[in-house]
Design a protein around this motif. Structure first.
Motif, mmCIF file in Angstrom:
data_model
loop_
_atom_site.group_PDB
_atom_site.id
_atom_site.type_symbol
_atom_site.label_atom_id
_atom_site.label_comp_id
_atom_site.label_asym_id
_atom_site.label_seq_id
_atom_site.Cartn_x
_atom_site.Cartn_y
_atom_site.Cartn_z
ATOM 1 N N PRO A 279 0.822 -1.214 0.000
ATOM 2 C CA PRO A 279 0.000 0.000 0.000
ATOM 3 C C PRO A 279 0.857 1.265 0.000
ATOM 4 O O PRO A 279 1.948 1.289 0.545
ATOM 5 C CB PRO A 279 -0.771 -0.097 1.330
ATOM 6 C CG PRO A 279 -0.561 -1.484 1.830
ATOM 7 C CD PRO A 279 0.726 -1.962 1.258
ATOM 8 N N VAL B 110 0.002 5.302 0.932
ATOM 9 C CA VAL B 110 -1.094 6.161 1.402
ATOM 10 C C VAL B 110 -0.632 7.594 1.671
ATOM 11 O O VAL B 110 -1.457 8.484 1.825
ATOM 12 C CB VAL B 110 -1.724 5.599 2.701
ATOM 13 C CG1 VAL B 110 -2.289 4.209 2.468
ATOM 14 C CG2 VAL B 110 -0.726 5.589 3.851
ATOM 15 N N ASP C 241 -5.864 -1.423 -0.541
ATOM 16 C CA ASP C 241 -6.938 -2.032 0.258
ATOM 17 C C ASP C 241 -7.737 -0.970 1.013
ATOM 18 O O ASP C 241 -8.438 -1.294 1.977
ATOM 19 C CB ASP C 241 -6.385 -3.111 1.195
ATOM 20 C CG ASP C 241 -5.521 -2.551 2.323
ATOM 21 O OD1 ASP C 241 -5.296 -1.327 2.369
ATOM 22 O OD2 ASP C 241 -5.079 -3.357 3.167
ATOM 23 N N SER C 242 -7.616 0.310 0.597
ATOM 24 C CA SER C 242 -8.384 1.365 1.270
ATOM 25 C C SER C 242 -8.685 2.497 0.297
ATOM 26 O O SER C 242 -7.954 2.697 -0.676
ATOM 27 C CB SER C 242 -7.597 1.915 2.468
ATOM 28 O OG SER C 242 -6.481 2.671 2.013
ATOM 29 N N GLN D 92 -8.436 5.565 1.111
ATOM 30 C CA GLN D 92 -7.389 6.563 1.333
ATOM 31 C C GLN D 92 -6.238 6.355 0.349
ATOM 32 O O GLN D 92 -5.690 7.324 -0.192
ATOM 33 C CB GLN D 92 -6.842 6.477 2.760
ATOM 34 C CG GLN D 92 -7.817 6.926 3.844
ATOM 35 C CD GLN D 92 -8.627 5.779 4.419
ATOM 36 O OE1 GLN D 92 -8.941 4.797 3.720
ATOM 37 N NE2 GLN D 92 -8.975 5.889 5.687
ATOM 38 N N GLY E 41 -5.216 -6.267 2.794
ATOM 39 C CA GLY E 41 -6.240 -6.796 1.891
ATOM 40 C C GLY E 41 -7.609 -6.737 2.531
ATOM 41 O O GLY E 41 -7.757 -7.045 3.714
ATOM 42 N N VAL E 42 -8.611 -6.336 1.733
ATOM 43 C CA VAL E 42 -9.974 -6.280 2.287
ATOM 44 C C VAL E 42 -10.463 -7.700 2.555
ATOM 45 O O VAL E 42 -9.947 -8.665 1.997
ATOM 46 C CB VAL E 42 -10.936 -5.523 1.336
ATOM 47 C CG1 VAL E 42 -10.470 -4.088 1.154
ATOM 48 C CG2 VAL E 42 -11.069 -6.232 -0.001
#
Lengths: 394, 394
Positions: B114, B116, B138-139, B141, B171-172
């Motif tokens: 990620p 961010v 996974d977000s 943001q 991960g979602v």
């Protein structure tokens, strides 16, 4: 655990930083670089370092002990200079590459590590041409190898005979063996018999429980010294100490110098063993929350390639470091670049993008994983400092 | 365990080496440098690397899978080039600094990690100007941050929605959440919805026991893909895989590409988990015996600053690596620069000054601890290779 972090706010322009390496000059440039400090960053509090250095210097002075700090912790010429300015008699290193990096700063070096191969010994003999160099030995092979190289380079290497005082790692096993090796050394050209060295690296008992361990150390050193004396040999230097036992060194009779390393920065090993408080920890790893996809967990951008896999020696179940802003959080698991943080006990959950300050379990190998650290003065100004001996493995 | 090490004899002039970095030119110079190779040295067997790369390439081709190797293991442009020459579709990285280092070699990069914060995202947007760049998210943001930077740089970043398949790291959590994030992405400028990513890093079962784990992975990916399809979204890429599951990837339905890293060198993790043999381990750490003062023990010049503290995942009690020349020896304890080796079960005791070859538990963080490795051809010639992305933490 009432520790107020005094970090400059790295996420906002008010936390000023100058990047010495890229030569930022104007105030605008300074502000700009602070707000963008890439994480994970190693941030060192100058005020805490200065206090740690002078506290040990004062203790040693009070007890007539010399300090020869181990530079493996910071690997930085600038930190070594601060230690020497505070009265350190010289510097300690573990590897030849470290000695080469520290030579411009210190003219009195001790490699508290065996050297037995010609490649290492030749480099050491070269270093010995430009100032004092001592090496710890525990075998005749090491003595021969060092002497051969020193003769070849027309230099002299001082030797300390290492005696094992309980760790069972290196060092000869008995006072009698120290005598034999000392006698061997004193008959060989290129090397000079300077004394005895020990490393009490097995003592992780709290300060008030160290006495039985330290009295064993004392009696071994005394016995060796007495034997040497009986046979007309002098141990001018008796070198001991490491951070956990540093402030009990006066209890070891005959010690002339100590070689603590970690004390300059401290870490969760020294905190959880009771040797210092959180506010004595000068080194924080500032990281960023990068994911909160899993319930009761956030993930930070610091894994084993930043924090290492070293567990906390006195508290192996305490996780992979202490998060200053969230004392109830626990870093439960590290991958190479991810840190999984259990935040189920926190009253507030860290947000994605938030910066957290971590005190690592063991600071020494963390420093070795990067090229620079950030040196922060109390006014918030931060300068990048080169870690000169980073990765000097041989 | 019948492994015949094919290392050049590093202690004798017959083991030729050229030091490309210092530009050794004459044969005499080459011979000279080989006999003095400083330990601990990371030595890579070219023939084993080539075999490991082509074996995976053939497997993937047979099953219609693309290979996008993770460069975190070798961090070297030269190794990446070999992987691309063998048909890899692109390269995987974890950090932005790695992406920057790999860009000259690979025009199709995936950061399986990620991003961010604006500092990272702006660097990524810059990289995306000069070729394909994808990032796992996974977000929201992360999507917003990447999109803002990409718009600012006038570039487009491809996004893969990460779904957790059991590791519980990033991960979602559900196929429904992948859909929500995918729908969000498809409405935003600067980013392009490219597919789904998963990391089955929790699967350390032997190859023939992986099926239940892999069928869970399959069903999650299938469910996500079906949902996307129902809502008019396409997952052109479905990216999975890591070394332990690499050769079972054909059992995961719908996978378009795999991202193994360790397979290029292998290590005791992959050996002891049964994924390869000792002769498939391309990376040896050559070290020197520096002390034998303690009974039934020798000490080598490799500690945690060389081997790391990483235990062997499938055999945590097996010690800190495997000594090729002394299979019965056990590296019982590491300090920062010392490795204590129990040799009580060995028929012959290693001598002071002897060189030993160690296969580490986990090769990836060991590579990251040094600036170069030695690339050894079967004829014994060794060339130093720069580890370009060493220490790229951000």
């Amino acid at each position: 655990m009432q520790f107020t972090p005094q970090l400059p706010d790295l996420s906002h322009p008010s936390g000023m930083a100058s990047v010495s390496e890229i030569g930022a000059a104007t105030e605008e440039a300074l502000v700009h670089s602070a707000s963008r400090l890439a994480t994970p960053a190693l941030v060192i509090q100058a005020a805490v370092v200065r206090r740690n250095i002078s506290r040990l210097a004062e203790y040693a002075k009070r007890h007539g002990l010399l300090v020869r700090p181990h530079t493996k912790t910071h690997k930085s010429q600038m930190m070594a200079r601060l230690q020497l300015e505070a009265g350190a008699v010289g510097l300690t290193v573990a590897k030849v590459g470290e000695a080469e990096q520290m030579r411009p700063t210190g003219d009195d070096l001790l490699m508290a590590y065996p050297a037995v191969d010609s490649a290492r010994c030749e480099r050491l003999a070269e270093i010995a041409r430009n100032g004092t160099l001592r090496v710890a030995v525990d075998s005749r092979q090491a003595v021969d190898a060092l002497a051969t190289s020193a003769c070849g380079a027309n230099s002299v290497i001082g030797l300390l005979v290492e005696i094992d005082v309980g760790l069972g790692r290196t060092g000869v096993g008995t006072p009698e063996e120290t005598l034999k090796l000392a006698q061997y050394i004193s008959g060989i050209r290129g090397v000079r018999l300077d004394g005895i060295l020990c490393y009490p690296g097995h003592i992780w008992a709290a300060a008030d429980e160290q006495e039985p361990f330290l009295s064993t150390v004392s009696s071994r050193l005394r016995a060796a010294q007495a034997l040497w004396s009986e046979h007309g040999l002098e141990a001018k230097i008796i070198s001991g100490g490491s951070t956990p036992t540093a402030y009990q060194s006066h209890l070891v009779q005959g010690l002339t110098e100590i070689r603590p390393g970690t004390y300059i920065f401290n870490d969760m090993n020294t905190v959880r063993a009771g040797f210092c408080g959180l506010s004595d920890c000068a080194a924080h790893i500032v990281c960023t929350v990068i994911s909160d996809a899993v319930k009761d967990q956030v993930v930070i951008d610091a894994g084993t390639k930043t924090l290492t896999s070293d567990l906390c020696i006195p508290a192996r179940e305490s996780g992979h470091g202490f998060i200053v802003e969230y004392p109830e959080a626990k870093i439960t698991r590290l991958s190479e670049e991810h840190g999984q943080v259990d935040v189920s006990l926190c009253t507030k959950r860290p947000k994605i993008g938030e910066r957290l300050s971590i005190i690592p379990n063991h600071i020494c190998p963390c420093v070795n994983l990067r090229d620079v650290f950030w040196w922060c003065e109390p006014d918030g100004a931060a300068v990048s400092v080169k870690i000169n001996a980073r990765g000097m493995l041989s």
